[in-house]
Design a protein around this motif. Structure first.
Motif, mmCIF file in Angstrom:
data_model
loop_
_atom_site.group_PDB
_atom_site.id
_atom_site.type_symbol
_atom_site.label_atom_id
_atom_site.label_comp_id
_atom_site.label_asym_id
_atom_site.label_seq_id
_atom_site.Cartn_x
_atom_site.Cartn_y
_atom_site.Cartn_z
ATOM 1 N N MET A 193 -6.201 -1.155 -3.530
ATOM 2 C CA MET A 193 -7.459 -1.823 -3.186
ATOM 3 C C MET A 193 -7.253 -3.318 -2.980
ATOM 4 S SD MET A 193 -9.513 0.604 -2.897
ATOM 5 C CE MET A 193 -11.029 -0.290 -2.705
ATOM 6 N N ALA A 194 -6.409 -3.940 -3.794
ATOM 7 C CA ALA A 194 -6.149 -5.377 -3.634
ATOM 8 C C ALA A 194 -5.452 -5.655 -2.304
ATOM 9 C CB ALA A 194 -5.300 -5.879 -4.797
ATOM 10 N N SER A 195 -4.518 -4.788 -1.919
ATOM 11 C CA SER A 195 -3.828 -4.969 -0.642
ATOM 12 C C SER A 195 -4.786 -4.787 0.525
ATOM 13 C CB SER A 195 -2.661 -3.989 -0.533
ATOM 14 O OG SER A 195 -1.708 -4.244 -1.532
ATOM 15 N N LEU A 196 -5.679 -3.816 0.418
ATOM 16 C CA LEU A 196 -6.673 -3.622 1.471
ATOM 17 C C LEU A 196 -7.593 -4.834 1.586
ATOM 18 C CD1 LEU A 196 -7.620 0.131 0.950
ATOM 19 C CD2 LEU A 196 -6.389 -0.859 2.892
ATOM 20 N N CYS A 197 -7.964 -5.410 0.448
ATOM 21 C CA CYS A 197 -8.795 -6.620 0.470
ATOM 22 C C CYS A 197 -8.053 -7.775 1.136
ATOM 23 C CB CYS A 197 -9.207 -7.009 -0.939
ATOM 24 S SG CYS A 197 -10.419 -5.903 -1.660
ATOM 25 N N ALA A 198 -6.772 -7.892 0.853
ATOM 26 C CA ALA A 198 -5.973 -8.959 1.463
ATOM 27 C C ALA A 198 -5.919 -8.793 2.978
ATOM 28 C CB ALA A 198 -4.567 -8.968 0.878
ATOM 29 N N ILE A 199 -5.762 -7.563 3.442
ATOM 30 C CA ILE A 199 -5.718 -7.314 4.880
ATOM 31 C C ILE A 199 -7.062 -7.669 5.515
ATOM 32 C CG2 ILE A 199 -5.565 -5.487 6.629
ATOM 33 C CD1 ILE A 199 -3.435 -4.176 4.844
ATOM 34 N N VAL A 200 -8.158 -7.270 4.874
ATOM 35 C CA VAL A 200 -9.484 -7.582 5.410
ATOM 36 C C VAL A 200 -9.689 -9.089 5.482
ATOM 37 C CG1 VAL A 200 -11.960 -7.442 4.908
ATOM 38 C CG2 VAL A 200 -10.538 -5.400 4.770
ATOM 39 N N LEU A 201 -9.282 -9.805 4.437
ATOM 40 C CA LEU A 201 -9.435 -11.258 4.443
ATOM 41 C C LEU A 201 -8.602 -11.909 5.540
ATOM 42 C CD1 LEU A 201 -9.489 -12.051 0.632
ATOM 43 C CD2 LEU A 201 -11.368 -12.295 2.257
ATOM 44 N N LEU A 202 -7.396 -11.431 5.749
ATOM 45 C CA LEU A 202 -6.551 -11.983 6.810
ATOM 46 C C LEU A 202 -7.146 -11.712 8.187
ATOM 47 C CD1 LEU A 202 -3.036 -11.097 5.393
ATOM 48 C CD2 LEU A 202 -3.950 -13.394 5.736
ATOM 49 N N ILE B 99 0.842 -1.198 0.000
ATOM 50 C CA ILE B 99 0.000 0.000 0.000
ATOM 51 C C ILE B 99 0.878 1.249 0.000
ATOM 52 C CG2 ILE B 99 -1.617 1.366 1.389
ATOM 53 C CD1 ILE B 99 -2.889 -1.298 2.250
ATOM 54 N N ALA B 100 1.884 1.265 0.859
ATOM 55 C CA ALA B 100 2.772 2.431 0.934
ATOM 56 C C ALA B 100 3.490 2.663 -0.395
ATOM 57 C CB ALA B 100 3.782 2.237 2.061
ATOM 58 N N TYR B 101 3.939 1.594 -1.026
ATOM 59 C CA TYR B 101 4.629 1.728 -2.315
ATOM 60 C C TYR B 101 3.679 2.246 -3.392
ATOM 61 C CZ TYR B 101 6.906 0.480 -6.665
ATOM 62 O OH TYR B 101 7.428 0.509 -7.926
ATOM 63 N N ASN B 102 2.473 1.694 -3.431
ATOM 64 C CA ASN B 102 1.526 2.113 -4.465
ATOM 65 C C ASN B 102 1.039 3.539 -4.267
ATOM 66 O OD1 ASN B 102 1.428 -0.113 -6.226
ATOM 67 N ND2 ASN B 102 0.196 -1.242 -4.762
ATOM 68 N N VAL B 103 0.986 4.003 -3.033
ATOM 69 C CA VAL B 103 0.593 5.394 -2.793
ATOM 70 C C VAL B 103 1.612 6.343 -3.417
ATOM 71 C CG1 VAL B 103 0.367 7.134 -0.957
ATOM 72 C CG2 VAL B 103 -0.842 4.978 -0.782
ATOM 73 N N THR B 104 2.881 5.939 -3.406
ATOM 74 C CA THR B 104 3.905 6.802 -4.010
ATOM 75 C C THR B 104 3.781 6.848 -5.535
ATOM 76 O OG1 THR B 104 5.527 5.020 -4.186
ATOM 77 C CG2 THR B 104 5.520 6.301 -2.140
ATOM 78 N N LEU B 105 3.121 5.877 -6.143
ATOM 79 C CA LEU B 105 2.971 5.846 -7.593
ATOM 80 C C LEU B 105 1.745 6.596 -8.097
ATOM 81 C CD1 LEU B 105 3.864 2.110 -8.317
ATOM 82 C CD2 LEU B 105 5.341 4.106 -8.519
ATOM 83 N N VAL B 106 0.838 6.964 -7.207
ATOM 84 C CA VAL B 106 -0.396 7.631 -7.619
ATOM 85 C C VAL B 106 -0.103 9.094 -7.928
ATOM 86 C CG1 VAL B 106 -2.715 8.325 -6.897
ATOM 87 C CG2 VAL B 106 -1.838 6.081 -6.267
ATOM 88 N N ASN B 107 -0.559 9.523 -9.094
ATOM 89 C CA ASN B 107 -0.494 10.926 -9.470
ATOM 90 C C ASN B 107 -1.796 11.567 -8.995
ATOM 91 O OD1 ASN B 107 -0.227 13.399 -10.632
ATOM 92 N ND2 ASN B 107 -0.247 12.675 -12.750
ATOM 93 N N PHE B 108 -1.731 12.343 -7.922
ATOM 94 C CA PHE B 108 -2.947 12.842 -7.281
ATOM 95 C C PHE B 108 -3.639 13.936 -8.091
ATOM 96 C CE2 PHE B 108 -0.744 10.858 -3.703
ATOM 97 C CZ PHE B 108 -1.757 10.046 -3.252
ATOM 98 N N SER B 109 -2.960 14.529 -9.068
ATOM 99 C CA SER B 109 -3.640 15.508 -9.916
ATOM 100 C C SER B 109 -4.494 14.823 -10.976
ATOM 101 C CB SER B 109 -2.611 16.429 -10.579
ATOM 102 O OG SER B 109 -1.743 15.679 -11.407
ATOM 103 N N ASN B 110 -4.107 13.600 -11.386
ATOM 104 C CA ASN B 110 -4.880 12.792 -12.336
ATOM 105 C C ASN B 110 -4.869 11.340 -11.888
ATOM 106 O OD1 ASN B 110 -6.226 14.058 -14.366
ATOM 107 N ND2 ASN B 110 -4.454 14.237 -15.714
ATOM 108 N N PRO B 111 -5.636 10.985 -10.865
ATOM 109 C CA PRO B 111 -5.515 9.633 -10.293
ATOM 110 C C PRO B 111 -6.105 8.515 -11.144
ATOM 111 C CG PRO B 111 -7.215 10.868 -9.170
ATOM 112 C CD PRO B 111 -6.561 11.812 -10.118
ATOM 113 N N LEU B 112 -6.904 8.841 -12.152
ATOM 114 C CA LEU B 112 -7.546 7.789 -12.934
ATOM 115 C C LEU B 112 -6.948 7.641 -14.330
ATOM 116 C CD1 LEU B 112 -11.260 8.375 -11.891
ATOM 117 C CD2 LEU B 112 -9.624 6.730 -10.980
ATOM 118 N N GLU B 113 -5.716 8.083 -14.509
ATOM 119 C CA GLU B 113 -5.075 7.964 -15.811
ATOM 120 C C GLU B 113 -3.700 7.322 -15.671
ATOM 121 O OE1 GLU B 113 -4.875 11.662 -17.835
ATOM 122 O OE2 GLU B 113 -7.042 11.918 -17.904
ATOM 123 N N GLY B 114 -3.321 6.552 -16.675
ATOM 124 C CA GLY B 114 -1.985 5.973 -16.747
ATOM 125 C C GLY B 114 -1.700 4.968 -15.650
ATOM 126 N N ASN B 115 -0.505 5.088 -15.093
ATOM 127 C CA ASN B 115 -0.074 4.144 -14.058
ATOM 128 C C ASN B 115 -0.774 4.373 -12.720
ATOM 129 O OD1 ASN B 115 1.645 2.758 -15.714
ATOM 130 N ND2 ASN B 115 3.429 4.003 -15.191
#
Length: 68
Positions: A42-51, A17-33
């Motif tokens: 979201m997948a990491s959060l789901c994994a934590i909830v399941l655990l 989660i921490a690594y992926n937060v650094t990759l998010v472009n907060f000015s355009n969060p729904l484009e590109g990487n």
């Protein structure tokens, strides 16, 4: 599942989660990487909830076994 393994898996999910937060472009969060990073978060959060659900189910199972 060993308690140590559960803790390690949760810590790994938090690290992802921490690594992926650094990759998010907060000015355009729904484009590109950024969208890939958000999906990873979201997948990491789901994994934590399941655990955590697994941990809770084991606690309930111990209580039920103790009553029987």
């Amino acid at each position: 599942m060993n308690k140590t393994l559960l803790v390690v898996l949760i810590v790994l999910a938090l690290a992802l989660i921490a690594y992926n937060v650094t990759l998010v472009n907060f000015s355009n969060p729904l484009e590109g990487n950024s969208i890939v990073a958000i999906i990873g978060i979201m997948a990491s959060l789901c994994a934590i909830v399941l655990l955590l659900l697994y941990v809770m189910s084991k606690k309930v199972q111990k209580e039920v076994d103790k009553k029987n």
